[in-house]
Design an enzyme around this catalytic site. Structure first.
Site, mmCIF file in Angstrom:
data_model
loop_
_atom_site.group_PDB
_atom_site.id
_atom_site.type_symbol
_atom_site.label_atom_id
_atom_site.label_comp_id
_atom_site.label_asym_id
_atom_site.label_seq_id
_atom_site.Cartn_x
_atom_site.Cartn_y
_atom_site.Cartn_z
ATOM 1 C CG HIS A 181 33.306 41.323 -11.672
ATOM 2 N ND1 HIS A 181 33.188 41.382 -10.298
ATOM 3 C CD2 HIS A 181 32.264 40.560 -12.110
ATOM 4 C CE1 HIS A 181 32.128 40.681 -9.925
ATOM 5 N NE2 HIS A 181 31.551 40.180 -10.994
ATOM 6 C CG ASP A 204 26.090 41.561 -10.455
ATOM 7 O OD1 ASP A 204 25.785 41.608 -11.656
ATOM 8 O OD2 ASP A 204 26.645 40.564 -9.930
ATOM 9 C CG HIS A 250 28.834 37.503 -8.661
ATOM 10 N ND1 HIS A 250 27.857 37.274 -9.607
ATOM 11 C CD2 HIS A 250 29.142 36.303 -8.116
ATOM 12 C CE1 HIS A 250 27.592 35.980 -9.649
ATOM 13 N NE2 HIS A 250 28.348 35.371 -8.757
#
Length: 350
Positions: A168, A204, A206
Site C-alpha cells: 500500500h 492480497d 486489498h
C-alpha cells in the site's frame, strides 16, 4: 529457496489503529510473522537467512520512493517526541490531511508542524508509527532487495519474510500498515539488475494501490492484482477495472476486483486470467506480493479461501516457470497465517 527473515520486525508493534471509525487494537502484529517462523520450524521448506549488511539499500529505496518521504520516515519518531515528550508513550497517527490540489489545498509549501507533515505523507489513520517503525520497515526492504539479488543470482524462488507489509506504500505516502513498498523495491531491483520485463502479481485481498501508482506510467513492469471490489473494500480509491495504466504504461496494469464473499472457484478462475496476462507479457521474472488475507477466517477481509487452496496457489505460481520473489503482505487470521504461508511455499516445490 532462500527466505530472507527480518529479525527487526518486532520493533514495529502498534498499540492501536483507526479502523472503520473507531480506535481498535492493531490487526498487524508481530505474532503474524512469528506464526510463519513456527510453521517453518515444523515444515522446513527453505533456508532462513538475513540480508547482507552492505546492500545498496539507500539507492534501492530512492528508486521507488521520493527523497522527502524517506527523509520524513527516517526522522519521524524523533520529530513526534519533540512535539511533546509525552508522545514517547504513544504511537503517532495522523489527524489532518491535504486534499487534492483541485480543492485548493497546497502541498508545495511543506508544513513545519509534525502532525501536519504526518498527514501529508499518509493516506489513512490506520498505520501507527512508533520508535521502531523505520528500523523494521527499512530492514524489510533490505530483505526484499536481497531476495531480488538472490533471484538475479540464479535462485528460482526467494522470499522476503518481513513486516510491516509494503504494497500500500506509494512513492511518497504510507498507509494500509505499509511504509516501504517491498514488492516495488524487488521489482525495481530486478530491472536494475538487467532484466527487461518484470511483472508484479498481487494476490492480497486489498488492492496494492502503492505498487500500481509506482509503476502506472511504465511499460517495463506489468502489474496485476486480484482483490476486493474497491467500491466496498479498502483502500477504496484505487483498484477499479478501468485503471489500465497511463502514457507509456497504458495497458500494463490489470485490476481484477471481486465482490466480498467470493469463494475459491471464482477466485481461482480469476487467478488464471491474471496469470495468462502475466504470461502474455513475456516477462523474465515475477514478484508476488503474497497476501494471505484471502483466507475465510480473516477478520478484516471477505474472500473464502481455505488452507488447502494455498498449496494450489503455490503450484500455480511454480507452473509459470519464472524466477520469482515473494513478499509477505497481509493476513490477519494470526493463528492460521503460518500454515497458509508455508502451504504456498510447499506448493512452489511440487
Amino acid at each position: 529457496m532462500k527466505i530472507f527473515h527480518n529479525t527487526r520486525h518486532a520493533e514495529h508493534a502498534g498499540r492501536q489503529e483507526m479502523f472503520r471509525g473507531r480506535l481498535v487494537d492493531c490487526h498487524e502484529v508481530p505474532q503474524r510473522l512469528q506464526h510463519v517462523l513456527d510453521e517453518l520450524n515444523k515444515r522446513p521448506v527453505g533456508t532462513l537467512v538475513q540480508p547482507a549488511a552492505d546492500l545498496p539499500l539507500d539507492a534501492a529505496l530512492r528508486r521507488v520512493h521520493s527523497a522527502d518521504y524517506l527523509e520524513f520516515l527516517a526522522h519521524a519518531w524523533h520529530d513526534w517526541v519533540a512535539l511533546d515528550p509525552a508522545n514517547a508513550e504513544r504511537d503517532a497517527l495522523p489527524s489532518v490531511w491535504p486534499l487534492a490540489a483541485r480543492h485548493g489545498f497546497r502541498t508545495d509549501a511543506p508544513p513545519l508542524n509534525f502532525a501536519a507533515r504526518l498527514g501529508q505523507f499518509a493516506f489513512d489513520s490506520g498505520t501507527p508509527l512508533m520508535a521502531g517503525s523505520w528500523a523494521a520497515a527499512s530492514e524489510g526492504a533490505a530483505c526484499a532487495l536481497a531476495a531480488a539479488q538472490a533471484v538475479l543470482g540464479g535462485e528460482r524462488f526467494a522470499m522476503a519474510l518481513t513486516r510491516p507489509p509494503g504494497h500500500h506504500a506509494g512513492p511518497n505516502y504510507m498507509g494500509g500498515y505499509c511504509f516501504i513498498n517491498n514488492a516495488a523495491v524487488a521489482a525495481q531491483a530486478l530491472r536494475d539488475g538487467g532484466l527487461q520485463r518484470v511483472a508484479v502479481l498481487d494476490v492480497d485481498y486489498h488492492h496494492g494501490n502503492g505498487t500500481q501508482t509506482i509503476f502506472y506510467e511504465r511499460s517495463d513492469v506489468f502489474t496485476a492484482s486480484i482483490h476486493g471490489d474497491p467500491r466496498t473494500e479498502y483502500p477504496f480509491f484505487l483498484g477499479h477495472a478501468d485503471e489500465r495504466g497511463h502514457g507509456a504504461g497504458e495497458g500494463f496494469n490489470l485490476n481484477l476486483p471481486l465482490p466480498r464473499g467470493t469463494g475459491f472457484e471464482v477466485w481461482w478462475t480469476t487467478l488464471q486470467t491474471a496469470m495468462q496476462a502475466v504470461a502474455d507479457f513475456a516477462l523474465q521474472a515475477l514478484v508476488v506480493p503474497l497476501g494471505l488475507d484471502t483466507f475465510e477466517g480473516d477478520p478484516i477481509s471477505g474472500f473464502k479461501l481455505r488452507s488447502a487452496n494455498y498449496l494450489q496457489l503455490g503450484r500455480a505460481i511454480a507452473q509459470l516457470e519464472l524466477p520469482t520473489v515473494l513478499t509477505f503482505e497481509g493476513g490477519y487470521a494470526v493463528a492460521e497465517v503460518g500454515v497458509n504461508t508455508v502451504n504456498v511455499l510447499e506448493g512452489l516445490g511440487r
